[in-house]
Design a protein around this motif. Sequence first.
Motif, PDB file in Angstrom:
ATOM      1  N   GLY A  75      49.257  42.655  34.940  1.00 57.98           N
ATOM      2  CA  GLY A  75      48.709  43.120  33.670  1.00 57.98           C
ATOM      3  C   GLY A  75      47.211  42.951  33.539  1.00 57.98           C
ATOM      4  O   GLY A  75      46.634  43.266  32.498  1.00 57.98           O
ATOM      5  N   THR A  76      46.562  42.471  34.599  1.00 61.58           N
ATOM      6  CA  THR A  76      45.109  42.294  34.571  1.00 61.58           C
ATOM      7  C   THR A  76      44.498  42.552  35.945  1.00 61.58           C
ATOM      8  O   THR A  76      45.129  42.266  36.968  1.00 61.58           O
ATOM      9  N   ARG A  77      43.279  43.075  35.944  1.00 61.28           N
ATOM     10  CA  ARG A  77      42.574  43.321  37.205  1.00 61.28           C
ATOM     11  C   ARG A  77      41.995  42.040  37.810  1.00 61.28           C
ATOM     12  O   ARG A  77      41.545  42.033  38.941  1.00 61.28           O
ATOM     13  N   ASP A  78      42.020  40.960  37.055  1.00 59.81           N
ATOM     14  CA  ASP A  78      41.453  39.697  37.535  1.00 59.81           C
ATOM     15  C   ASP A  78      42.263  39.078  38.670  1.00 59.81           C
ATOM     16  O   ASP A  78      41.714  38.362  39.507  1.00 59.81           O
ATOM     17  N   THR A  79      43.565  39.316  38.702  1.00 61.84           N
ATOM     18  CA  THR A  79      44.402  38.635  39.682  1.00 61.84           C
ATOM     19  C   THR A  79      44.145  39.072  41.117  1.00 61.84           C
ATOM     20  O   THR A  79      44.357  38.289  42.044  1.00 61.84           O
ATOM     21  N   VAL A  80      43.670  40.286  41.331  1.00 61.81           N
ATOM     22  CA  VAL A  80      43.345  40.720  42.690  1.00 61.81           C
ATOM     23  C   VAL A  80      42.214  39.861  43.262  1.00 61.81           C
ATOM     24  O   VAL A  80      42.183  39.566  44.457  1.00 61.81           O
TER      25      VAL A  80
ATOM     26  N   TRP B   8      49.887  39.690  42.179  1.00 63.69           N
ATOM     27  CA  TRP B   8      48.490  39.869  41.802  1.00 63.69           C
ATOM     28  C   TRP B   8      48.122  41.327  41.522  1.00 63.69           C
ATOM     29  O   TRP B   8      47.036  41.599  41.017  1.00 63.69           O
ATOM     30  N   HIS B   9      48.990  42.260  41.858  1.00 66.33           N
ATOM     31  CA  HIS B   9      48.668  43.670  41.616  1.00 66.33           C
ATOM     32  C   HIS B   9      48.559  43.878  40.101  1.00 66.33           C
ATOM     33  O   HIS B   9      49.404  43.415  39.346  1.00 66.33           O
ATOM     34  N   PRO B  10      47.519  44.577  39.641  1.00 67.16           N
ATOM     35  CA  PRO B  10      47.341  44.777  38.193  1.00 67.16           C
ATOM     36  C   PRO B  10      48.544  45.372  37.467  1.00 67.16           C
ATOM     37  O   PRO B  10      48.770  45.061  36.302  1.00 67.16           O
ATOM     38  N   LEU B  11      49.332  46.198  38.135  1.00 65.26           N
ATOM     39  CA  LEU B  11      50.518  46.759  37.487  1.00 65.26           C
ATOM     40  C   LEU B  11      51.574  45.684  37.238  1.00 65.26           C
ATOM     41  O   LEU B  11      52.381  45.809  36.329  1.00 65.26           O
ATOM     42  N   VAL B  12      51.566  44.639  38.035  1.00 67.79           N
ATOM     43  CA  VAL B  12      52.535  43.548  37.881  1.00 67.79           C
ATOM     44  C   VAL B  12      51.974  42.463  36.962  1.00 67.79           C
ATOM     45  O   VAL B  12      52.645  41.993  36.050  1.00 67.79           O
TER      46      VAL B  12
ATOM     47  N   GLY C 137      42.292  47.843  43.133  1.00 64.77           N
ATOM     48  CA  GLY C 137      40.902  47.501  42.862  1.00 64.77           C
ATOM     49  C   GLY C 137      40.335  46.455  43.797  1.00 64.77           C
ATOM     50  O   GLY C 137      39.365  45.778  43.457  1.00 64.77           O
ATOM     51  N   CYS C 138      40.887  46.346  45.003  1.00 58.60           N
ATOM     52  CA  CYS C 138      40.404  45.325  45.940  1.00 58.60           C
ATOM     53  C   CYS C 138      39.066  45.698  46.559  1.00 58.60           C
ATOM     54  O   CYS C 138      38.309  44.833  46.976  1.00 58.60           O
TER      55      CYS C 138
END
Length: 162
Positions: free
Chosen positions: A113-118, A107-111, A28-29
């Motif tokens: 657990g949230t899209r915010d980290t990207v 930061w990947h959402p799969l790791v 989602g970058c």
Amino acid sequence: MTDETPPFWETTPLEQMSTTQWESLCDGCGRCCLHKLREDETDEVLFTDVACRLLDTTSCLCTDYEHRQRRVQDCISLTPEMLADIDWLPPTCGYVLVRDGEPLPWWHPLVSGTRDTVHEAGVSVSGRVISERKAGMLEDHVVDWPGEAPRDAFCRTRPPRR
């Protein structure tokens, strides 16, 4: 000894992933939704900070993902087969990392657990781009950063806050 099952992206070949698994590799970058130019003489990819008109430049989500290819003629649906030939995906791209046998970063959402980290990691285009509707000439918007990895982008764990 732990009895943890490795995540699907470490065990399932790209070609065998379900649609849901494949789609979840996208971090989602928004970098792939930026316009690129190709230098005629060198074939070099030139990145711009100009986003597709359908990209929400804050959330980095497509505003009409389901119909994007009807609305944007050159929008592609990425497939495992295409990964061998595409040279314009960012080095932080989940598809590229999994293809190359590299781990997904913290930061990947799969790791995470949230899209915010990207966004927290500075990997996304959020707040850094302009819509194609406002940009003017693409040649006036050539930048390097979409093809580069931000500092600490490949860390397996979240780095300490600076």
